[in-house]
Design a protein around this motif. Sequence first.
Motif, mmCIF file in Angstrom:
data_model
loop_
_atom_site.group_PDB
_atom_site.id
_atom_site.type_symbol
_atom_site.label_atom_id
_atom_site.label_comp_id
_atom_site.label_asym_id
_atom_site.label_seq_id
_atom_site.Cartn_x
_atom_site.Cartn_y
_atom_site.Cartn_z
ATOM 1 N N THR A 225 0.810 -1.075 0.238
ATOM 2 C CA THR A 225 0.130 0.001 0.008
ATOM 3 C C THR A 225 0.839 1.303 0.144
ATOM 4 N N VAL A 226 2.117 1.296 0.781
ATOM 5 C CA VAL A 226 3.052 2.673 0.488
ATOM 6 C C VAL A 226 3.621 2.706 -0.836
ATOM 7 N N ALA A 227 2.817 2.034 -2.032
ATOM 8 C CA ALA A 227 3.447 2.663 -3.307
ATOM 9 C C ALA A 227 2.537 3.776 -3.638
ATOM 10 N N ALA A 228 0.837 3.311 -3.190
ATOM 11 C CA ALA A 228 0.922 4.358 -3.396
ATOM 12 C C ALA A 228 1.228 6.350 -3.599
ATOM 13 N N TYR A 229 2.178 5.923 -2.179
ATOM 14 C CA TYR A 229 2.741 7.214 -1.491
ATOM 15 C C TYR A 229 3.496 7.683 -3.023
ATOM 16 N N ILE A 230 3.827 7.416 -3.543
ATOM 17 C CA ILE A 230 4.799 8.112 -5.381
ATOM 18 C C ILE A 230 3.793 7.531 -5.649
ATOM 19 N N GLY A 231 2.174 7.635 -5.906
ATOM 20 C CA GLY A 231 1.045 7.714 -7.039
ATOM 21 C C GLY A 231 1.752 5.966 -8.359
ATOM 22 N N LEU A 232 1.729 5.686 -7.620
ATOM 23 C CA LEU A 232 2.301 4.002 -8.166
ATOM 24 C C LEU A 232 0.737 3.149 -8.138
ATOM 25 N N GLY A 233 -0.330 3.707 -7.562
ATOM 26 C CA GLY A 233 -1.444 2.911 -7.662
ATOM 27 C C GLY A 233 -1.703 1.875 -6.688
ATOM 28 N N GLY A 234 -2.274 0.578 -7.345
ATOM 29 C CA GLY A 234 -2.543 -0.201 -6.167
ATOM 30 C C GLY A 234 -3.797 -0.175 -5.566
ATOM 31 N N LEU A 235 -4.085 -1.097 -4.062
ATOM 32 C CA LEU A 235 -5.585 -1.175 -3.000
ATOM 33 C C LEU A 235 -5.015 0.142 -2.465
ATOM 34 N N GLY A 236 -3.491 0.698 -2.074
ATOM 35 C CA GLY A 236 -2.745 1.883 -1.770
ATOM 36 C C GLY A 236 -3.723 3.504 -1.647
ATOM 37 N N THR A 237 -3.998 3.757 -2.557
ATOM 38 C CA THR A 237 -5.097 4.253 -3.602
ATOM 39 C C THR A 237 -5.373 4.979 -2.719
ATOM 40 N N TYR A 238 -6.978 3.981 -2.152
ATOM 41 C CA TYR A 238 -8.088 4.338 -1.802
ATOM 42 C C TYR A 238 -7.722 5.377 0.006
ATOM 43 N N LEU A 239 -6.703 4.896 0.511
ATOM 44 C CA LEU A 239 -6.253 4.397 2.016
ATOM 45 C C LEU A 239 -5.209 6.575 1.574
ATOM 46 N N ILE A 240 -4.717 6.388 1.098
ATOM 47 C CA ILE A 240 -3.709 7.485 1.036
ATOM 48 C C ILE A 240 -5.054 9.119 0.252
ATOM 49 N N GLU A 241 -5.898 7.927 -0.400
ATOM 50 C CA GLU A 241 -5.972 9.189 -0.979
ATOM 51 C C GLU A 241 -7.057 9.779 -0.097
ATOM 52 N N GLY A 242 -8.019 8.814 0.687
ATOM 53 C CA GLY A 242 -9.071 8.696 1.492
ATOM 54 C C GLY A 242 -8.653 10.069 2.535
ATOM 55 N N VAL A 243 -7.446 9.249 3.449
ATOM 56 C CA VAL A 243 -6.802 10.190 4.540
ATOM 57 C C VAL A 243 -6.728 11.725 4.232
#
Length: 218
Positions: free
Chosen positions: A164-182
């Motif tokens: 999910t940490v991959a979404a911190y630098i815009g690489l997508g995955g399910l972490g996108t929902y966590l990070i964008e949601g926050v």
Amino acid sequence: MSDNVFVGAGQWLTDSAHWSGTDGVPARLLEHLGYTVLTVVIAAAIALPLGLWIGHTGRLRGLAVALTGSLRALPTLGLLTLVVLWVGIGLTGPILALVVLSVPPLLAGAYAGLESVDRHTIDAARGLGFTEWQVLTRVEIPLALPLIVGGFRSAVLQVVSTATVAAYIGLGGLGTYLIEGVQIRDYPMTLAGSLVVVVLALVLDAGFALAQRSAARS
């Protein structure tokens, strides 16, 4: 407030708009699984040969134990930040960080699995004229397979939960929902994304548990 978040998460998950398109759950799930598979394949290519060699020869075992312990203690986000600062933004940074985190369970599963094999069985195989390669591939690996599969089980769950940490630098995955949601304070979306990750982890864990049992019976 908390009840509203759970209700909102349920509504988010049942909204068909969130299950289609490039930002839908299926697309993000495939991205997440893609990162997981790529990471585990790279980590296995590094850890398995080394772990099998350590388990078969008994050499460098102390170093392997210390290495796996120290790597498991590394903080995921801190490691990701360090790697991204080193190699730059892109796919390489997150994958490299996740590989570092998934090597320890694979390495430990390989050498611990071989060490668990009865020495009398190995000596008997050598007494029958087996070469060291035959001892490894026909005796040690088959008997160690449950622990080796257990190493894959731990590695996959580690990667699935931390990718999910991959979404911190815009690489997508399910972490996108966590990070964008926050970021936008859409907490139902954050909770919904978390639930999808949890369900994915549980499904994969159940699959590997069955594989371990099958390997133990064979």
